[in-house]
Design an enzyme around this catalytic site. Sequence first.
Site, PDB file in Angstrom:
ATOM      1  N   HIS A  70       0.827  -1.209   0.000  1.00 42.74           N
ATOM      2  CA  HIS A  70       0.000   0.000   0.000  1.00 42.74           C
ATOM      3  C   HIS A  70       0.863   1.261   0.000  1.00 42.74           C
ATOM      4  O   HIS A  70       2.055   1.237   0.349  1.00 42.74           O
ATOM      5  CB  HIS A  70      -0.910  -0.005   1.224  1.00 42.74           C
ATOM      6  CG  HIS A  70      -0.147  -0.036   2.522  1.00 42.74           C
ATOM      7  ND1 HIS A  70       0.432   1.086   3.081  1.00 42.74           N
ATOM      8  CD2 HIS A  70       0.143  -1.068   3.350  1.00 42.74           C
ATOM      9  CE1 HIS A  70       1.044   0.757   4.201  1.00 42.74           C
ATOM     10  NE2 HIS A  70       0.887  -0.552   4.388  1.00 42.74           N
ATOM     11  N   GLU A  94      -2.091  -7.366   7.598  1.00 41.87           N
ATOM     12  CA  GLU A  94      -0.783  -7.287   8.229  1.00 41.87           C
ATOM     13  C   GLU A  94      -0.780  -8.055   9.553  1.00 41.87           C
ATOM     14  O   GLU A  94      -1.845  -8.333  10.140  1.00 41.87           O
ATOM     15  CB  GLU A  94      -0.422  -5.815   8.458  1.00 41.87           C
ATOM     16  CG  GLU A  94       0.924  -5.551   9.125  1.00 41.87           C
ATOM     17  CD  GLU A  94       2.116  -6.128   8.371  1.00 41.87           C
ATOM     18  OE1 GLU A  94       2.296  -7.371   8.415  1.00 41.87           O
ATOM     19  OE2 GLU A  94       2.847  -5.343   7.757  1.00 41.87           O
TER      20      GLU A  94
END
Length: 545
Positions: A349, A425
Amino acid sequence: MPPGAGHHRAERDPLDGARHRRTLRELPPHPGAHGRLRAVGAGSVDASAGAVREFVVEADGGSRGNPGPAGYGAVVLDAASGESLVEAAEYLGVVTNNVAEYRGLLAGLRAARELDPDARVHVRMDSKLVVEQMSGRWKIKHPDMKPLAAEAARVFPPGRVTYEWIPRAENKHADRLANEAMDAGARGERWSSADSTAELDAGGAAGRRARGARTGDERETGAAADERAAQAVRAGAGAGGTPSPSSRAGTEGAPRAGAGERVGPTAPADDEDAPSTSARADAERARTGAVADAARAGGGAEGSRTGAVAESSRAGAGEADVRAARTVASPGWGPPDMGAPATFVLLRHGETPLTPQKRFSGSGGSDPSLSSVGREQAERVAASLARRGTIQAVVASPLARTRETAGIVAARLGLEVTVEEGLRETDFGAWEGLTFGEVRERYPADLDAWLASPDARPTGGGESFAATGARVAATRDKLVSAYAGRTVLLVSHVTPIKTFLRLALGAPPESLFRMELSAASLSVVAHYADGGASVRLFNETSHLR
């Protein structure tokens, strides 16, 4: 960069032949062709004395795109004379290349059984995948292949069929039949035996013998054929005979071609399971193109322990960019092609407010959105991927920063975003929002344990790297199955992306400490049908400059 574009997987059951029923063309037998036949490994016998007849089946299948409009061709030959006895061809609609190859095999075996259910059959194909799987040397993992292989194994009793790999140049008859079937399908017609010129185009029996086809006394016994195929596999291995998945496609990353593009003087003679019909010319040109070479270290990343790594240096935009997009790595030295891989373009990202501060930012913290810098990075990634035109689907972690990045890219590509929980994550527990130095100051013992063992968890019940690795591996398997043969953008985070790379390389858990992954960087991993993987790109950031 990601390989050439393909098409969506066919929804039709690959075993469903109702719409395009197989067409057989019976040819007059050669005079005296069946008077004396040589059984496999047993010498010649008099057919009138109840001898076992022996046939050679040559089969081929291809798709123009992978999946794409597909067809197969098969011919049954007299083993003694090399004369054609039966031809089969069918347009299949939209299926994958490997499905078409198996359908060609099935058609050839069934045609041979209709001639004589007690015969022995020697199959010759230019698909390493089918030959090695049906010979029992390679495992069959893909769900579309298993029922086809099982059905092919049931056509004749065990031990009555042997398999041999041949170069494409020796499979011209079946290749032409498959092309004729696909051409007919493109016209909205069924293949017609009356209009077929496949045998003539392939040179007939005389041409087949001139190309070195082993028929009658020239042909190897089943055991010799198997040994020859095994030698071919070994010859394709790299130093020490270790298979290299990076070379399992004739040109890296493009959809596998089938019979549909093997016609013409420029077609490779022995490039097993090469790129898609519509992409062959581009893929051939791409072989000579440059790809990114690791040249310099990347930038910072939250949740990552810094170390020396290479960032790819590329030729820039324009023609070189497009060329690189069509091939990710030049052909290597590995074993035969396993068909088009599931290719994962791994996008970290864009930046959040925590990124430049190098703070732990996992799935258990504040879930920050992109900063203005991060949104600009996402726009640049989107422009780069749109220019290359290779992404077929977008899958993202459920966290805000990945969904926002994916949304910007998907909007530019005209695609929807699918959210996958397994791409999130690691949960860094009490360390969320802290810098490495702050964690060292507050939780020194826990940090030392975490650095020493992948089983150690961050303070406060976070997720260990071992647990993250298991989660990512399960997600990888799920996505490989769902996106076989396609190029997919996975928008995720530092630890999951590093884990994808670590698993592909077979590297130990401590390798996570030795990779640097920049915000909005691209990495690429291809996963093959036999479970092998090839890392094709790492921490590419040229699109941000």
